[in-house]
Design an enzyme around this catalytic site. Sequence first.
Site, mmCIF file in Angstrom:
data_model
loop_
_atom_site.group_PDB
_atom_site.id
_atom_site.type_symbol
_atom_site.label_atom_id
_atom_site.label_comp_id
_atom_site.label_asym_id
_atom_site.label_seq_id
_atom_site.Cartn_x
_atom_site.Cartn_y
_atom_site.Cartn_z
ATOM 1 N N VAL A 69 0.687 -1.366 0.121
ATOM 2 C CA VAL A 69 -0.059 -0.155 0.014
ATOM 3 C C VAL A 69 0.866 1.271 -0.014
ATOM 4 C CG1 VAL A 69 -1.888 -1.175 0.985
ATOM 5 C CG2 VAL A 69 -0.291 -0.207 2.506
ATOM 6 N N ASN A 95 -8.101 0.143 4.544
ATOM 7 C CA ASN A 95 -7.845 -0.211 6.119
ATOM 8 C C ASN A 95 -6.383 -0.652 6.721
ATOM 9 O OD1 ASN A 95 -9.155 -2.263 8.322
ATOM 10 N ND2 ASN A 95 -7.545 -3.393 7.485
ATOM 11 N N SER A 147 -8.935 6.478 13.334
ATOM 12 C CA SER A 147 -8.672 5.838 14.582
ATOM 13 C C SER A 147 -8.975 7.087 15.614
ATOM 14 C CB SER A 147 -7.171 5.820 14.802
ATOM 15 O OG SER A 147 -6.956 5.460 16.320
ATOM 16 N N TYR A 159 1.615 7.988 14.815
ATOM 17 C CA TYR A 159 0.559 7.260 14.530
ATOM 18 C C TYR A 159 -0.528 8.429 14.554
ATOM 19 C CZ TYR A 159 -3.346 4.008 14.853
ATOM 20 O OH TYR A 159 -4.343 3.374 14.820
ATOM 21 N N LYS A 163 -3.104 9.356 11.478
ATOM 22 C CA LYS A 163 -4.476 9.259 11.421
ATOM 23 C C LYS A 163 -5.368 10.710 11.501
ATOM 24 C CE LYS A 163 -4.510 4.702 11.474
ATOM 25 N NZ LYS A 163 -5.052 3.985 10.491
#
Length: 264
Positions: A69, A95, A147, A159, A163
């Site tokens: 991806v 996803n 998230s 992270y 997101k």
Amino acid sequence: MSQLHRGKIILITGAASGMGLEESAVLASQGAEVWMTDIAQDKLIESHQKLVESLPENSGDIHLEVLDVASASSWQALAEKIKATSGRLDGLVNNAGRTLRASLVDTSDEDWLSVMNINLNSVFYGMKYCYSLLAQADNAAIVNVSSTAGLMAHSGPAYGTSKWGVRGLSQSAALEFGEEGIRVNSIHPGLVSSPLLNSGSTEFVEESLKAIPLNRIAEPSEVAEVVSFLLSSQSSYITGTEIVIDGGLNSGGTYKQIVDRINA
């Protein structure tokens, strides 16, 4: 079993395990022709075989394809294959992802770029290179998995930043793709029982549970059902929005911890 997605063609990334695998199972059982993709070839083949054996007879066909991806060329090659095989896409579920629970100063340059590539750039590539396939369908839809870390500050800045980026990118795409009738929404799961969640320390999960009003972790099937809804005609006027799936963590987690400490 409902045939909510009979005749639809849907691509799912990160489908070898966790939420992606459950999304593949739910959508195929509802009649969709599913393209399961993942970078982990052996795991993808194993999961695909088990899934095919477990699904009811009237389920949709399931293809499997190795996909990096984080690679634009990998996305381009997959889009060309789907164009030659299926001709269109009715749904795209971005996803795939990775987590990183490290402070800003402890995050290496390599890890920062890896998280951005897998969590955020992949969503950009997926929407960009699948756009023409989605435009060939009637009422196509995209679901981008963000998230709760994309809604509030997160102790892992790489992270969290990725997101938050998915959240903003989804809204921008909803504006741009609306003229073609393509809906774009993001979902924001909290703690979900999956390999991604369990890749870190158990202490993080145990402490996080104290802030969840429903007092439990979500099952992947609970996320998959929301994805199914957002890909279906039942959500035909929903685009550019964020669906939170967190057991109340984002809305009341801090208050719950305060009340629990007082009551204790």
